[in-house]
Design a protein around this motif. Structure first.
Motif, PDB file in Angstrom:
ATOM      1  N   SER A 180      36.416  48.921  51.182  1.00 53.43           N
ATOM      2  CA  SER A 180      37.498  48.222  51.863  1.00 53.43           C
ATOM      3  C   SER A 180      37.512  48.564  53.350  1.00 53.43           C
ATOM      4  CB  SER A 180      38.844  48.590  51.228  1.00 53.43           C
ATOM      5  OG  SER A 180      39.257  49.889  51.622  1.00 53.43           O
ATOM      6  N   ARG A 202      37.346  42.606  50.646  1.00 50.23           N
ATOM      7  CA  ARG A 202      36.960  41.210  50.806  1.00 50.23           C
ATOM      8  C   ARG A 202      35.804  40.896  49.858  1.00 50.23           C
ATOM      9  NH1 ARG A 202      41.132  38.796  53.446  1.00 50.23           N
ATOM     10  NH2 ARG A 202      41.746  40.053  55.255  1.00 50.23           N
ATOM     11  N   VAL A 203      36.047  39.967  48.941  1.00 49.74           N
ATOM     12  CA  VAL A 203      35.018  39.572  47.986  1.00 49.74           C
ATOM     13  C   VAL A 203      34.292  38.332  48.474  1.00 49.74           C
ATOM     14  CG1 VAL A 203      34.574  38.954  45.575  1.00 49.74           C
ATOM     15  CG2 VAL A 203      36.424  40.540  46.137  1.00 49.74           C
ATOM     16  N   GLN A 207      39.033  35.322  49.113  1.00 51.84           N
ATOM     17  CA  GLN A 207      38.968  36.110  47.883  1.00 51.84           C
ATOM     18  C   GLN A 207      39.049  37.588  48.254  1.00 51.84           C
ATOM     19  OE1 GLN A 207      35.261  34.926  46.066  1.00 51.84           O
ATOM     20  NE2 GLN A 207      36.203  33.223  44.981  1.00 51.84           N
ATOM     21  N   SER A 208      40.121  38.233  47.849  1.00 51.01           N
ATOM     22  CA  SER A 208      40.310  39.638  48.194  1.00 51.01           C
ATOM     23  C   SER A 208      41.310  40.261  47.239  1.00 51.01           C
ATOM     24  CB  SER A 208      40.800  39.786  49.639  1.00 51.01           C
ATOM     25  OG  SER A 208      42.071  39.184  49.793  1.00 51.01           O
ATOM     26  N   GLU A 331      28.873  46.853  44.041  1.00 50.11           N
ATOM     27  CA  GLU A 331      29.010  45.396  43.968  1.00 50.11           C
ATOM     28  C   GLU A 331      29.445  44.923  42.588  1.00 50.11           C
ATOM     29  OE1 GLU A 331      29.062  43.058  46.209  1.00 50.11           O
ATOM     30  OE2 GLU A 331      28.865  44.582  47.773  1.00 50.11           O
ATOM     31  N   ILE A 334      33.129  45.754  42.186  1.00 47.28           N
ATOM     32  CA  ILE A 334      34.031  44.895  42.962  1.00 47.28           C
ATOM     33  C   ILE A 334      34.189  43.539  42.294  1.00 47.28           C
ATOM     34  CG2 ILE A 334      34.236  43.635  45.147  1.00 47.28           C
ATOM     35  CD1 ILE A 334      32.940  46.052  46.515  1.00 47.28           C
ATOM     36  N   ARG A 335      33.091  42.956  41.819  1.00 45.72           N
ATOM     37  CA  ARG A 335      33.161  41.643  41.174  1.00 45.72           C
ATOM     38  C   ARG A 335      34.014  41.687  39.909  1.00 45.72           C
ATOM     39  NH1 ARG A 335      27.583  41.418  42.580  1.00 45.72           N
ATOM     40  NH2 ARG A 335      27.035  42.020  40.440  1.00 45.72           N
ATOM     41  N   TYR A 338      37.764  42.014  40.883  1.00 48.28           N
ATOM     42  CA  TYR A 338      38.337  40.757  41.370  1.00 48.28           C
ATOM     43  C   TYR A 338      38.572  39.777  40.224  1.00 48.28           C
ATOM     44  CZ  TYR A 338      38.986  36.367  43.782  1.00 48.28           C
ATOM     45  OH  TYR A 338      39.502  35.168  44.192  1.00 48.28           O
TER      46      TYR A 338
END
Length: 362
Positions: A180, A202-203, A207-208, A331, A334-335, A338
């Motif tokens: 972040s 921030r994805v 999208q975040s 990664e 994070i995906r 989200y």
């Protein structure tokens, strides 16, 4: 700036102005009649949610807030001016409660939300209000109303989608800094984090999600040990908890499973709802484990963790293997986060009423 998430303030709305007794006096106007105006209302006290604020520190140094009193009424049919209102800016997520009873009065959950804290007193009536066919020269008036006075407790619970929890030096601050825009203090000693940190991840375009990092927990935190117990409240609004585990502790005698079990136990003691939130395991610092030992160490940890917490084999237990410092395995984490946050957000939306006449239309 020091993070302050609790404060006590005294507020007072303005009193209303008094009504006026007056009669019209003009040359050749023998029976001018009453012309005393009403008093003005007292000023109100409002609270507004401001996204530019993230602490309640201002209310630690200034505790008293008084709105202006309304002006008294005057002759010649002149009403008194209303007292000026006071608007108190507070961070989003502030809970306002009665300082004596502890009853929650309101919560500020949306940016720009404005709520009335204390109502000003009404202005008193002047004698022109009492004029009638049988009372041509009234000398009555009424005093202004008393404005509301309150002693309030302000408590801030940060609004975040994801909360990080774990033992001191588990790597939570490094993780939030890696994924972040947050830049917390990072050092090689316990309790480096002294206040909550918020970071926006921030994805993609539009999208975040928001991550909150709180001071590390230790055994006995729910009873006040360490620092983390002061900030467990900030995890209560989250939709997902990431339990960060140090897989390469400096002291080889330290058992990560025992530490993880202690953290879960503290959550349960503190709040059942917090304990029941979805909780994912983030096995951190795997870059410090020899590559040929990683798979076996992870499998051993997960197996003993399930046994220690009595998690059945068929129960889902999301596990992510990462190195926050080396930015490895972040990664996929994070995906997945989200996707989970998005699903929970959509499920929480109220159903939209559709006119039956248009129900079959695309």
């Amino acid at each position: 700036m020091k993070f302050v998430d609790e404060a006590f303030i005294d507020i007072a709305a303005g009193d209303g102005g008094n009504g006026c007794v007056s009669f019209r006096h003009e040359k050749y106007k023998e029976f001018g009649g009453p012309n005393g105006g009403d008093g003005g209302r007292g000023g109100n006290v409002y609270a507004v949610a401001d996204d530019n604020l993230n602490t309640l520190v201002d209310y630690r140094f200034s505790r008293r807030y008084d709105a202006k009193r309304g002006e008294n009424g005057m002759g010649s049919d002149m009403f008194g001016a209303a007292g000026d209102d006071i608007v108190l800016k507070m961070p989003v997520g502030t809970i306002i409660s009665d300082a004596e009873t502890g009853d929650v009065i309101m919560e500020l959950l949306e940016v720009g939300e404005q709520r009335l804290l204390a109502k000003g007193g009404d202005g008193g009536y002047g004698n022109m209000r009492f004029k009638s066919s049988i009372n041509r020269a009234p000398r009555q008036k009424t005093p202004g109303g008393i404005g509301e006075r309150k002693e309030l407790k302000l408590e801030l619970k940060v609004l975040a989608d994801v909360g990080l929890l774990g033992m001191p030096n588990a790597g939570k601050s490094t993780l939030i800094a890696s994924i972040s825009n947050a830049r917390p203090k990072i050092a090689d000693y316990p309790f480096t984090t002294l206040h909550p940190n918020l970071g926006v991840v921030r994805v993609g375009p539009e999208q975040s999600f928001v991550v909150a990092d709180v001071p590390g927990l230790i055994e006995g935190a729910s009873e006040g040990a360490g620092l983390g117990h002061q900030f467990l409240r900030h995890l209560q609004r989250t939709r997902l908890l990431l339990h960060v585990i140090d897989m390469a502790p400096f002291d080889e005698a330290v058992d990560p499973v025992a530490q993880a079990k202690a953290i879960v136990g503290e959550l349960k003691k503190y709040d059942d709802e917090l304990y029941a939130k979805p909780r994912w395991l983030v096995l951190n610092k795997l870059d410090m484990v020899p590559e040929d030992e990683r798979e076996a160490r992870v499998k051993d940890f997960v197996k003993r963790y399930r046994t220690a917490l009595k998690i059945k084999a068929k129960e889902e237990l999301p596990v992510f293997e990462v190195s926050a410092l080396a930015r490895q395995g972040l990664e996929p984490l994070i995906r997945e986060i989200y996707g989970h946050v998005k699903r929970v957000h959509e499920a929480s939306k109220p159903p939209v009423d559709v006119d039956p006449r248009f129900a079959d239309q695309p």
